[in-house]
Structure formats: structure tokens, C-alpha cells
Write a protein that holds these residues in place. Structure first.
Motif: not given
Length: 246
Positions: A174-203
């Protein structure tokens, strides 16, 4: 001229995708609106950016509350001495937990949908309302493996993320033709962040070097999407560690 501005919604711990995006945009000269539910966390992200010489402000925001999102964009889209109207928006909303489908309550299902899909809709709608009159801008949605496939114990999460993916696709057309770039990024895997390290120790140790997605590397991709030439815009891409099975 006032500096360009960015809005990142769904910012939590400093070691997370939202915070990393905030730092990257600030390093590129943007005034960043750091939006999240927990004041202490978003204030810490802002403090780090300011310590590095950047410009940012924290805005406590509940992504499921329409009034909060409208107020955030009213603030971010103002043209002030500090910043121009924001032209870069990231919706990084989401919540997750493993829940047996038979034990999943209606309230739980609605909660995860409201955070993961409805919140993204509100962010996307308010961004579109402000960006279309400008005739430019970037809207990025953070997706997940669940955007494409449901796994045992994740029906609620997959339903929310798959819905968000459809929101992004419809917006892009709908909005690409009006100059707005809409993108969807699939994060396909574990993220090395505080949440993952907290809830999955040792990952991190189990996965080994670069076995989890690096948050700063994800933020680099978000910045690259914003800088893409309009003749070759990406609507969807997936990011995964090189060790991840396809």
C-alpha cells in the motif's frame, strides 16, 4: 538543520535487539526515541547513547495501548530545534513463552497476540499516518521463526508473529508506491541477548562462537535497510547464524 530522528518501540535490556538498533541509529546521527514498558531499562539505553555523544530520549510506552502509541508518534513527529520528524521506525514488539496448547488460556492467547501483532499494527498505522505526508521513511518490523512456522508449545506466539508478517506485507504494497519502505526481518535463531541467556542458561556455550545472532549485527542490517535505494528495496529477509539449520 535539525538532526534526523528515529523511533524504536519495544526496547528492553541493553543487550537486546531494540537497544542495539537505538545505539546504531544514534551513532549514525539520529535523535532516537527509545520506547519501552520499563522506565529503568529505557533510561539506561538513553544514558549509554548520551555517554557516547549521541542524542536520545526515553518514552515509557505500552505497545498495546493505542493512546500511548499515538502520543509517542505525536512527540517523535514534531519538527523541533532538536530533531526533524522521525523517518525511521522499528517495531520490535513481542513476548514469548512455551505453553502446552491444551493449557493455553484465552487470556494468554490474547495477551501474546496483543503484544506481538496488535501492538505492531498500532505502530505501523501511526507511522503510516505520519510518513505518507512526508513522502519518505522506513518502517521495519522484527519477525521471528514463528512468523513462518508454528512449533509445539508456541501456537500463541506463531499466531501473533504470522499476523504481524501479513500486516507488514499489506503495508509494503500500500505504501511502497508512496515512498515508504516497509520491511519485515525474520530473526530465525537464538539471539545473544540478556533474555535468552537468562532463560536458557548455557546456550551460548552450547552453540559456540557466533552460534547465536549478535544484536549489533542485527542492528547493522536494520540500518542497511533504511539506506537501501528505492529501486531495490527489500520487503522481507531472514537472519540466522551460519550454524543454524535451514
Amino acid at each position: 538543520m535539525s538532526r534526523p530522528a528515529a523511533v524504536v518501540v519495544g526496547v528492553g535490556a541493553e543487550q537486546g535487539i531494540g537497544a542495539a538498533a537505538c545505539r546504531r541509529f544514534a551513532a549514525e546521527g539520529h535523535y532516537v526515541f527509545v520506547a519501552g514498558r520499563t522506565p529503568a531499562k529505557i533510561e539506561q539505553v538513553v544514558a549509554t547513547i548520551r555517554d557516547d555523544g549521541g542524542h536520545a530520549e526515553a518514552v515509557t510506552t505500552d505497545v498495546t495501548v493505542e493512546a500511548d502509541i499515538i502520543a509517542l508518534f505525536d512527540r517523535a513527529m514534531a519538527d523541533t530545534a532538536d530533531h526533524a520528524p522521525a523517518d525511521l521506525v522499528v517495531s520490535n514488539t513481542g513476548d514469548n513463552a512455551i505453553i502446552d496448547f491444551r493449557a493455553l488460556t484465552a487470556d494468554q492467547f490474547e495477551h501474546y497476540w496483543r503484544v506481538g501483532c496488535f501492538g505492531g499494527f498500532l505502530i505501523g498505522r501511526e507511522a503510516a499516518r505520519r510518513l505518507v505526508p512526508l513522502g519518505r521513511g522506513t518502517m521495519i518490523f522484527t519477525g521471528a521463526s514463528g512468523s513462518l512456522r508454528g512449533k509445539p508449545g508456541f501456537a500463541h506466539f506463531a499466531a501473533a508473529k504470522a499476523g504481524l508478517r501479513m500486516v507488514s506485507q499489506s503495508m509494503a504494497r500500500e505504501y511502497g508506491p508512496q515512498g515508504i519502505h516497509v520491511a519485515h526481518v525474520l530473526i530465525d535463531g537464538g539471539v545473544d541477548g540478556e533474555r535468552v541467556r537468562k532463560f536458557v542458561p548455557g546456550i551460548a556455550e552450547a552453540k559456540g562462537d557466533d552460534g547465536l545472532l549478535n544484536v549489533d549485527a542485527i542492528a547493522d542490517t536494520y540500518w542497511q535497510l533504511h539506506r537501501q535505494h528505492p529501486s531495490a528495496w527489500t520487503q522481507e529477509l531472514d537472519l540466522r547464524p551460519f550454524k543454524e539449520d535451514y
